[in-house]
Motif scaffolding. Structure first.
Motif, PDB file in Angstrom:
ATOM      1  N   VAL A   1      27.313   8.470  43.423  1.00  0.00           N
ATOM      2  CA  VAL A   1      25.873   8.717  43.303  1.00  0.00           C
ATOM      3  C   VAL A   1      25.596  10.017  42.549  1.00  0.00           C
ATOM      4  O   VAL A   1      24.555  10.172  41.930  1.00  0.00           O
ATOM      5  N   GLY A   2      26.561  10.928  42.581  1.00  0.00           N
ATOM      6  CA  GLY A   2      26.400  12.201  41.900  1.00  0.00           C
ATOM      7  C   GLY A   2      26.521  12.128  40.390  1.00  0.00           C
ATOM      8  O   GLY A   2      26.157  13.068  39.694  1.00  0.00           O
ATOM      9  N   THR A   3      27.025  11.011  39.862  1.00  0.00           N
ATOM     10  CA  THR A   3      27.164  10.895  38.405  1.00  0.00           C
ATOM     11  C   THR A   3      25.802  10.796  37.721  1.00  0.00           C
ATOM     12  O   THR A   3      25.648  11.276  36.610  1.00  0.00           O
ATOM     13  N   THR A   4      24.833  10.191  38.382  1.00  0.00           N
ATOM     14  CA  THR A   4      23.505  10.071  37.779  1.00  0.00           C
ATOM     15  C   THR A   4      22.573  11.196  38.220  1.00  0.00           C
ATOM     16  O   THR A   4      21.636  11.529  37.507  1.00  0.00           O
ATOM     17  N   ASP A   5      22.821  11.765  39.387  1.00  0.00           N
ATOM     18  CA  ASP A   5      21.989  12.856  39.899  1.00  0.00           C
ATOM     19  C   ASP A   5      22.898  13.798  40.701  1.00  0.00           C
ATOM     20  O   ASP A   5      23.221  13.505  41.853  1.00  0.00           O
ATOM     21  N   PRO A   6      23.308  14.910  40.105  1.00  0.00           N
ATOM     22  CA  PRO A   6      24.252  15.817  40.778  1.00  0.00           C
ATOM     23  C   PRO A   6      23.793  16.290  42.163  1.00  0.00           C
ATOM     24  O   PRO A   6      24.624  16.516  43.041  1.00  0.00           O
ATOM     25  N   LEU A   7      22.509  16.424  42.389  1.00  0.00           N
ATOM     26  CA  LEU A   7      22.046  16.861  43.705  1.00  0.00           C
ATOM     27  C   LEU A   7      22.250  15.782  44.770  1.00  0.00           C
ATOM     28  O   LEU A   7      22.353  16.090  45.951  1.00  0.00           O
ATOM     29  N   LYS A   8      22.332  14.521  44.343  1.00  0.00           N
ATOM     30  CA  LYS A   8      22.584  13.431  45.295  1.00  0.00           C
ATOM     31  C   LYS A   8      23.963  13.583  45.939  1.00  0.00           C
ATOM     32  O   LYS A   8      24.163  13.183  47.086  1.00  0.00           O
ATOM     33  N   PHE A   9      24.925  14.133  45.184  1.00  0.00           N
ATOM     34  CA  PHE A   9      26.252  14.398  45.747  1.00  0.00           C
ATOM     35  C   PHE A   9      26.096  15.300  46.966  1.00  0.00           C
ATOM     36  O   PHE A   9      26.570  14.987  48.058  1.00  0.00           O
ATOM     37  N   ASN A  10      25.421  16.434  46.776  1.00  0.00           N
ATOM     38  CA  ASN A  10      25.247  17.388  47.874  1.00  0.00           C
ATOM     39  C   ASN A  10      24.426  16.805  49.011  1.00  0.00           C
ATOM     40  O   ASN A  10      24.732  17.026  50.187  1.00  0.00           O
ATOM     41  N   GLU A  11      23.391  16.054  48.663  1.00  0.00           N
ATOM     42  CA  GLU A  11      22.543  15.429  49.676  1.00  0.00           C
ATOM     43  C   GLU A  11      23.361  14.469  50.550  1.00  0.00           C
ATOM     44  O   GLU A  11      23.247  14.470  51.778  1.00  0.00           O
ATOM     45  N   HIS A  12      24.195  13.654  49.908  1.00  0.00           N
ATOM     46  CA  HIS A  12      25.007  12.699  50.659  1.00  0.00           C
ATOM     47  C   HIS A  12      26.025  13.424  51.551  1.00  0.00           C
ATOM     48  O   HIS A  12      26.192  13.055  52.720  1.00  0.00           O
TER      49      HIS A  12
END
Length: 99
Positions: free
Chosen positions: A47-58
């Motif tokens: 998920v972080g490949t399209t939105d780097p902040l999603k990595f941290n959120e997850h």
């Protein structure tokens, strides 16, 4: 500030081995996280490949044990905790030795 009891922390360590307390310096907020699993890291990386902040959120949501929920919802607190998530995601380092 919502703090965990020593008993809670001890139980988490028995179950997860690695437990971290992350405390903000100014906002008087704290949360407790465990180390992510391989599957959680894999999904977060996807998920972080399209939105780097999603990595941290997850990672934050997956590894959350207890704490001030505002850390997840307040942008200043969330962005402040992000650099620490990299540390939580690190694993044992190995040396390659030619035999």
């Amino acid at each position: 500030m919502k703090t965990a009891t020593p008993e809670q922390i001890s139980e988490w360590k028995k179950e997860h081995i690695y437990v971290y307390g992350l405390k903000s310096k100014a906002a008087d907020k704290i949360c407790y996280l465990r180390k992510p699993t391989r599957q959680e890291l894999s999904y977060a990386s996807t998920v972080g490949t399209t939105d780097p902040l999603k990595f941290n959120e997850h990672i934050l949501n997956s590894c959350w044990l207890f704490g001030d929920e505002e850390i997840k919802t307040n942008d200043t607190l969330f962005l402040g905790i992000c650099p620490q998530l990299d540390t939580i995601c690190s694993f044992e380092e190995f040396e390659l030795e030619k035999l």
